[in-house]
Design an enzyme around this catalytic site. Structure first.
Site, mmCIF file in Angstrom:
data_model
loop_
_atom_site.group_PDB
_atom_site.id
_atom_site.type_symbol
_atom_site.label_atom_id
_atom_site.label_comp_id
_atom_site.label_asym_id
_atom_site.label_seq_id
_atom_site.Cartn_x
_atom_site.Cartn_y
_atom_site.Cartn_z
ATOM 1 C CB SER A 83 47.976 33.482 37.624
ATOM 2 O OG SER A 83 47.588 34.804 37.938
ATOM 3 C CE1 TYR A 84 49.059 34.950 29.207
ATOM 4 C CE2 TYR A 84 46.902 35.971 29.432
ATOM 5 C CZ TYR A 84 48.026 35.688 28.683
ATOM 6 O OH TYR A 84 48.104 36.158 27.406
#
Length: 671
Positions: free
Chosen positions: A353-354
């Site tokens: 994820s980010y």
DNA sequence: GCAAGGTC
């Protein structure tokens, strides 16, 4: 079956399809980055989407139909994105030269906001798409910078179309239901947050440029090594340097103090039990001798308390950027910068994820089990993941931080080791192991405490037996040390200790800062953001203000460390003592030490401006507080700019007056 | 040649 919607196969078909919605709203949606545009488009369109390339290779326009509910109803949507900020603030050309006008003119020079050179294509795409739209919907991250980027998007869009209705979606993750909900509850951009960021941008520009030119040109006249140096000042790089210098002097100025203690050993059931003195240590030798002799005279020790109770070692919190960088520098032989580069590459390939987040709690709605399931195919941790899937799964702990923009860092899909480079492999493995640890159970054990009286002194022994390792099985970075089993003791019994010693030691200075310490200090003092901390640390090395050197062991010193905390250090969140760089098995810990130049700059500012030294972190904190005040409506951009510029101009004038002091320090610490 | 903040 009648298909009401289908993907038009030919242009003519597409045009006919469009004409059926001739009166529908046309909405342009713009996200902060391509990944969000893609995810949101996918959720809103339900998969029926046309994808168009744009002149900017990273950006795509997604076209689909969507019903926003009231008041827009069914709309034709184009979803696209920018790449962070579009504009940049700069001085007019007549301020480009360093010789003239003098740097302090930069405090009131005009500041122009222009589309950044590398964002022309991005801005043009927005402008062009806006021409066909009735409404603009901003989908930037829901943080302060995101709000400002939203404003920049509005300005770009208005160039194409003055009559746009403008809305903003409020979302904190990209789960389908959450995104759909956000689309049906649009709000307005918050001009206060936009203004707070605009103030930050303008002040950083003015102050950074003015003091950089001031330092560079004035110290150049000293000649010698200063001749060709670029001496930059920045509201983040200088406090970062300040932390390194501060710790350096704490180490250098440390005065060791001798102390004495009593240690009691007893062997039973083949186990050597070490009883620690309740007084820990005393700095008075004569007193310890008296107490020690009373112990010896008593001959026997008496057990006053035996307690066994269940204990736990808590699993780690969900992963933030700061924690990722700290752990990478301690356990993975990487710098914060390298860790971020690898994490960004993994994110861009869709594996994690980010990677820039302050959030250490998962949204309860997230399907974490599905993410665990994806890890079952790993040779290294697949079995552990399978056990979680088969019933061992536990909801992660909830930390106290939520940036309302991104979830904690977690694996998104399984990545085979063969598709990753060495650095990415290490970071990916860490992210996965951390995630699996979060989804498992705390480690469990039994703690035993035994207290004794010997002479008139109290001593205690502490033991832990680990019963269930649980998360420790997968999270190899944590150790449950001190897991020694104590033999059986009974309250009231007496025994003659095998050995009783009077020990001598001296307090040791704190260690120099490691990168993990430095990141923790920056975090605690609000210096930089999760995305930029590693850059500031790199910057002060590039400028040769600080260097890293391998830690040299200090075998002659006692095992007792006094102090160890820098100025303003309140311990970063998630930080744990006793798991420092010095104690892990990685071999080469790197210490951050200031160069003569770095010391000279901080010393120089400290001596020139003692009430508001630029090397101290509180000026940055003040800026943070002022931004918050703007956001809460307690002040305005204009007032903050006015106040701050006055304040820094004052520091500048004072620095100019006391230039001889700075130069003297410069010579003193001639690099 | 200079800042810090986004993102690729």
């Amino acid at each position: 079956m009648i298909r009401l919607f289908h993907r038009p196969r030919h242009a003519s078909e597409a045009r006919r399809a469009l004409s059926r919605f001739a009166s529908t709203m046309r909405v342009l949606c713009v996200a902060e980055k391509p990944s969000i545009a893609k995810a949101v488009a996918s959720h809103l369109s339900g998969g029926e989407v046309q994808t168009h390339n744009t002149p900017e290779k990273y950006i795509k326009n997604y076209v689909f139909d969507y019903d926003f509910g009231r008041p827009w109803g069914k709309c034709q949507v184009t979803m696209t994105s920018v790449l962070g900020h579009i504009t940049s603030a700069e001085f007019p050309p007549e301020y480009k030269k360093w010789e003239y006008p003098p740097p302090d003119r930069l405090f009131d020079a005009p500041v122009n906001v222009v589309v950044a050179a590398d964002k022309k294509k991005v801005a043009e795409n927005i402008e062009k798409q806006a021409r066909h739209a009735n409404a603009l919907c901003i989908w930037t991250d829901c943080d302060r910078e995101g709000e400002h980027i939203g404003y920049e998007i509005c300005e770009a869009a208005k160039k194409g179309n003055r009559t746009l209705e403008i809305k903003r979606a409020k979302f904190s993750n990209i789960e389908r239901a959450h995104i759909i909900n956000a689309s049906k509850n649009l709000i307005n951009l918050d001009p206060k947050q936009v203004n707070a960021v605009a103030s930050r941008i303008e002040l950083d520009l003015r102050i950074g440029y003015a003091f950089t030119r001031f330092l560079t040109t004035n110290l150049r006249s000293l000649g010698g090594p200063f001749q060709n140096l670029l001496l930059s000042y920045g509201s983040c790089q200088f406090p970062t340097l300040g932390f390194v210098v501060d710790r350096y002097f704490r180490v250098r100025n440390f005065k060791p103090e001798p102390f004495w203690a009593i240690k009691v050993m007893h062997k039973r059931e083949g186990i050597d039990v070490h009883f620690s003195w309740a007084r820990h240590r005393l700095f008075d030798r004569a007193a310890v001798i008296v107490l020690y002799e009373r112990c010896l005279a008593a001959k026997k020790a008496k057990v006053t308390k035996v307690q066994e109770k269940p204990t736990k070692k808590w699993k780690p919190l969900p992963l933030t950027t700061v924690e990722l960088q700290k752990m990478a520098t301690i356990f993975l032989h990487m710098t914060g910068q390298q860790a971020m580069e690898a994490a960004e590459a993994l994110y861009n390939k869709g594996f994690i994820s980010y990677p820039r987040t302050e959030t250490d709690r998962f949204d309860p709605g997230m399907n974490l089990r599905a993410l665990v399931q994806k890890q079952t195919q790993s040779h290294a941790w697949g079995t552990f993941a399978q056990n979680l899937v088969d019933g061992g799964f536990q909801q992660p702990r909830q930390g106290r931080n939520d940036d309302k923009a991104h979830p904690p860092i977690h694996p998104v899909t399984f990545a085979a080791p063969s598709v990753l480079n060495e650095q990415e492999k290490k970071i990916y493995e860490f992210v996965v192991r951390r995630f699996l640890a979060c989804c498992s159970e705390d480690a469990k054990g039994v703690a035993t405490d035994v207290d004794i009286i010997y002479g008139e002194e109290s001593f205690y022994a502490h033991g832990v037996v680990v019963l269930e390792r649980n998360y420790l099985e997968v999270y190899v970075y944590d150790k449950w040390t001190g897991s020694v089993q104590l033999p059986k003791f009974t309250v009231g019994e007496t025994f003659e200790p095998t050995e009783a010693l009077m020990t001598e030691g001296k307090t040791a200075p704190p260690n120099y800062l490691t990168e993990a310490d430095l990141i923790a200090l920056m975090d605690a003092n609000g210096i930089g953001t999760d995305a930029t901390m590693a850059e500031h640390i790199q910057k002060i090395q590039e400028r040769d203000y600080v260097r890293t050197v391998p830690r040299t062991s200090r075998p002659d010193e006692a095992d007792d460390v006094e102090g160890g905390r820098g100025r303003g250090d309140r311990g970063g969140r998630g930080g744990r003592r006793g798991r420092g760089a010095a104690t892990n098995a990685r071999g080469g810990v790197m210490d951050f030490i200031p160069t003569q130049l770095g010391v000279a700059l901080i010393e120089g500012f400290d001596r020139m401006n003692f009430e508001t030294s630029l090397g101290k972190p509180f000026l940055r904190k003040e800026m943070e507080l002022k931004m918050k005040a703007i956001c809460e409506g307690r002040t305005t951009k204009e007032v903050v700019l006015d106040e701050s510029i006055q304040q820094y101009r004052h520091v500048y004038m004072q620095s100019q007056q006391k230039l001889s002091v700075l130069k003297a320090v410069g010579v003193l610490f001639w690099p």
